[in-house]
Design a protein around this motif. Sequence first.
Motif, mmCIF file in Angstrom:
data_model
loop_
_atom_site.group_PDB
_atom_site.id
_atom_site.type_symbol
_atom_site.label_atom_id
_atom_site.label_comp_id
_atom_site.label_asym_id
_atom_site.label_seq_id
_atom_site.Cartn_x
_atom_site.Cartn_y
_atom_site.Cartn_z
ATOM 1 N N ALA A 129 0.824 -1.216 0.000
ATOM 2 C CA ALA A 129 0.000 0.000 0.000
ATOM 3 C C ALA A 129 0.854 1.260 0.000
ATOM 4 C CB ALA A 129 -0.931 0.008 1.212
ATOM 5 N N GLY A 130 2.119 1.116 0.364
ATOM 6 C CA GLY A 130 3.010 2.264 0.393
ATOM 7 C C GLY A 130 2.857 3.067 1.671
ATOM 8 N N PRO A 131 3.732 4.052 1.836
ATOM 9 C CA PRO A 131 3.700 4.851 3.056
ATOM 10 C C PRO A 131 2.448 5.722 3.144
ATOM 11 C CG PRO A 131 5.284 5.762 1.518
ATOM 12 C CD PRO A 131 4.770 4.490 0.915
ATOM 13 N N LYS A 132 1.984 5.904 4.345
ATOM 14 C CA LYS A 132 0.869 6.800 4.644
ATOM 15 C C LYS A 132 1.362 7.710 5.758
ATOM 16 C CE LYS A 132 -1.995 4.556 1.955
ATOM 17 N NZ LYS A 132 -2.181 4.983 0.616
ATOM 18 N N PRO A 133 2.044 8.799 5.422
ATOM 19 C CA PRO A 133 2.651 9.664 6.438
ATOM 20 C C PRO A 133 1.667 10.049 7.540
ATOM 21 C CG PRO A 133 3.317 10.371 4.260
ATOM 22 C CD PRO A 133 2.258 9.314 4.078
ATOM 23 N N GLY A 134 2.131 9.897 8.786
ATOM 24 C CA GLY A 134 1.314 10.232 9.933
ATOM 25 C C GLY A 134 0.453 9.089 10.423
ATOM 26 N N SER A 135 0.466 7.958 9.719
ATOM 27 C CA SER A 135 -0.353 6.813 10.089
ATOM 28 C C SER A 135 0.539 5.671 10.546
ATOM 29 C CB SER A 135 -1.174 6.349 8.883
ATOM 30 O OG SER A 135 -1.707 5.065 9.109
ATOM 31 N N VAL A 136 0.091 4.935 11.560
ATOM 32 C CA VAL A 136 0.824 3.745 11.998
ATOM 33 C C VAL A 136 0.229 2.486 11.384
ATOM 34 C CG1 VAL A 136 1.764 4.745 14.095
ATOM 35 C CG2 VAL A 136 -0.476 3.627 14.165
ATOM 36 N N GLY A 137 -0.607 2.678 10.375
ATOM 37 C CA GLY A 137 -1.053 1.559 9.566
ATOM 38 C C GLY A 137 -2.308 0.863 10.005
ATOM 39 N N ILE A 138 -2.370 -0.399 9.590
ATOM 40 C CA ILE A 138 -3.536 -1.229 9.859
ATOM 41 C C ILE A 138 -3.099 -2.370 10.784
ATOM 42 C CG2 ILE A 138 -4.698 -0.657 7.694
ATOM 43 C CD1 ILE A 138 -3.631 -3.247 6.512
ATOM 44 N N PRO A 139 -4.030 -2.945 11.536
ATOM 45 C CA PRO A 139 -3.658 -4.047 12.425
ATOM 46 C C PRO A 139 -3.027 -5.202 11.643
ATOM 47 C CG PRO A 139 -5.878 -3.282 12.916
ATOM 48 C CD PRO A 139 -5.452 -2.600 11.642
ATOM 49 N N ILE A 140 -2.026 -5.812 12.256
ATOM 50 C CA ILE A 140 -1.419 -6.987 11.630
ATOM 51 C C ILE A 140 -2.404 -8.150 11.721
ATOM 52 C CG2 ILE A 140 0.935 -6.226 12.116
ATOM 53 C CD1 ILE A 140 0.959 -8.309 14.431
ATOM 54 N N ARG A 141 -2.153 -9.208 10.979
ATOM 55 C CA ARG A 141 -3.044 -10.370 10.949
ATOM 56 C C ARG A 141 -3.255 -10.921 12.359
ATOM 57 N NH1 ARG A 141 -1.649 -14.827 6.719
ATOM 58 N NH2 ARG A 141 -1.875 -12.938 5.530
ATOM 59 N N GLY A 142 -4.516 -11.165 12.689
ATOM 60 C CA GLY A 142 -4.855 -11.725 13.987
ATOM 61 C C GLY A 142 -5.039 -10.704 15.094
ATOM 62 N N VAL A 143 -4.940 -9.429 14.761
ATOM 63 C CA VAL A 143 -5.056 -8.369 15.764
ATOM 64 C C VAL A 143 -6.219 -7.452 15.408
ATOM 65 C CG1 VAL A 143 -3.903 -6.309 16.718
ATOM 66 C CG2 VAL A 143 -2.617 -8.417 16.366
ATOM 67 N N GLU A 144 -6.975 -7.064 16.419
ATOM 68 C CA GLU A 144 -8.052 -6.092 16.253
ATOM 69 C C GLU A 144 -7.676 -4.844 17.037
ATOM 70 O OE1 GLU A 144 -11.818 -7.751 17.458
ATOM 71 O OE2 GLU A 144 -11.173 -9.731 16.798
ATOM 72 N N MET A 145 -7.899 -3.685 16.428
ATOM 73 C CA MET A 145 -7.632 -2.410 17.107
ATOM 74 C C MET A 145 -8.824 -1.495 16.901
ATOM 75 S SD MET A 145 -3.651 -1.756 16.011
ATOM 76 C CE MET A 145 -3.401 -0.327 17.039
ATOM 77 N N ARG A 146 -9.176 -0.791 17.971
ATOM 78 C CA ARG A 146 -10.239 0.209 17.896
ATOM 79 C C ARG A 146 -9.773 1.423 18.667
ATOM 80 N NH1 ARG A 146 -15.469 -1.119 20.267
ATOM 81 N NH2 ARG A 146 -14.244 -1.622 22.077
ATOM 82 N N VAL A 147 -10.312 2.573 18.318
ATOM 83 C CA VAL A 147 -10.079 3.788 19.089
ATOM 84 C C VAL A 147 -11.353 4.021 19.875
ATOM 85 C CG1 VAL A 147 -9.492 6.233 19.039
ATOM 86 C CG2 VAL A 147 -8.500 4.678 17.343
ATOM 87 N N ALA A 192 -7.561 0.419 21.811
ATOM 88 C CA ALA A 192 -7.899 -0.869 22.415
ATOM 89 C C ALA A 192 -7.407 -1.952 21.462
ATOM 90 C CB ALA A 192 -9.407 -0.985 22.634
ATOM 91 N N ILE A 193 -6.602 -2.858 21.965
ATOM 92 C CA ILE A 193 -5.988 -3.893 21.138
ATOM 93 C C ILE A 193 -6.393 -5.257 21.662
ATOM 94 C CG2 ILE A 193 -3.815 -4.865 20.293
ATOM 95 C CD1 ILE A 193 -2.527 -2.128 20.974
ATOM 96 N N ARG A 194 -6.787 -6.140 20.749
ATOM 97 C CA ARG A 194 -7.090 -7.517 21.109
ATOM 98 C C ARG A 194 -6.418 -8.415 20.089
ATOM 99 N NH1 ARG A 194 -13.115 -8.934 21.868
ATOM 100 N NH2 ARG A 194 -13.163 -8.249 19.717
ATOM 101 N N GLY A 195 -5.731 -9.444 20.582
ATOM 102 C CA GLY A 195 -5.098 -10.369 19.653
ATOM 103 C C GLY A 195 -4.217 -11.382 20.340
ATOM 104 N N HIS A 196 -3.716 -12.285 19.538
ATOM 105 C CA HIS A 196 -2.863 -13.374 20.008
ATOM 106 C C HIS A 196 -1.543 -12.881 20.568
ATOM 107 C CE1 HIS A 196 -0.398 -12.799 16.431
ATOM 108 N NE2 HIS A 196 -1.552 -12.608 15.812
ATOM 109 N N ASN A 197 -1.149 -11.678 20.183
ATOM 110 C CA ASN A 197 0.154 -11.159 20.570
ATOM 111 C C ASN A 197 0.129 -10.324 21.847
ATOM 112 O OD1 ASN A 197 -1.350 -9.150 19.315
ATOM 113 N ND2 ASN A 197 0.475 -8.106 18.574
ATOM 114 N N VAL A 198 -1.043 -10.084 22.421
ATOM 115 C CA VAL A 198 -1.158 -9.261 23.621
ATOM 116 C C VAL A 198 -0.794 -10.100 24.846
ATOM 117 C CG1 VAL A 198 -2.752 -7.922 25.063
ATOM 118 C CG2 VAL A 198 -2.896 -7.779 22.563
#
Length: 185
Positions: A106-124, A140-146
């Motif tokens: 998708a390329g860089p999106k300046p000012g953004s930390v992107g989208i959740p990695i596979r298996g992770v859910e994020m909400r504000v 708020a983060i939910r996932g296998h890596n937490v």
Amino acid sequence: MPSQRRRRLRACLTLLPRFDAGKALGTLGEHGVTVFAGVPTVFSRLLRQPDRDAYDVSRLRVSLSGGAAMPVQVLHDFQAAFDCVVLEGYGMSETSPVASFNPLQAGPKPGSVGIPIRGVEMRVVDNGAEVPQGDTGEIAIRGHNVIKGYWQRGDRHRDPGRLVLHRGPRPGRPGRILLDRRTDE
């Protein structure tokens, strides 16, 4: 049935015992580094290195930034000076260590930390409720890596697999998170 050939990738990790912009640039050139990772301060110091043009970093293709929000101007200046893509991500020790990233495709999106990695859910969220796009809240983060909890601190983390730690982010488009600052909770 046609046989599938597996492509084998090789990589070498090059570490410096202590950061020095000149030594880092020398190492990038000497080892033909193609992927570089650092925090925004490191990118700024590489940009300010007086003799940076003396180093051959022509093999550098992608740089990964994390640890703090990258100033947009630093990102643009680094991409122009080093002719490479800079991708930002977000994570912390509690997410082992990544939660979201801007994908290379998708390329860089300046000012953004992107989208959740596979298996992770994020909400504000604010007080547990998801905030409208453009509003600030907590991630708020939910996932296998937490993490499951903190060592000998059962009261700190009551809901394994779910984490709310950062204040100030706002949802971006499409599904990207823009990070403003970290709280000292």
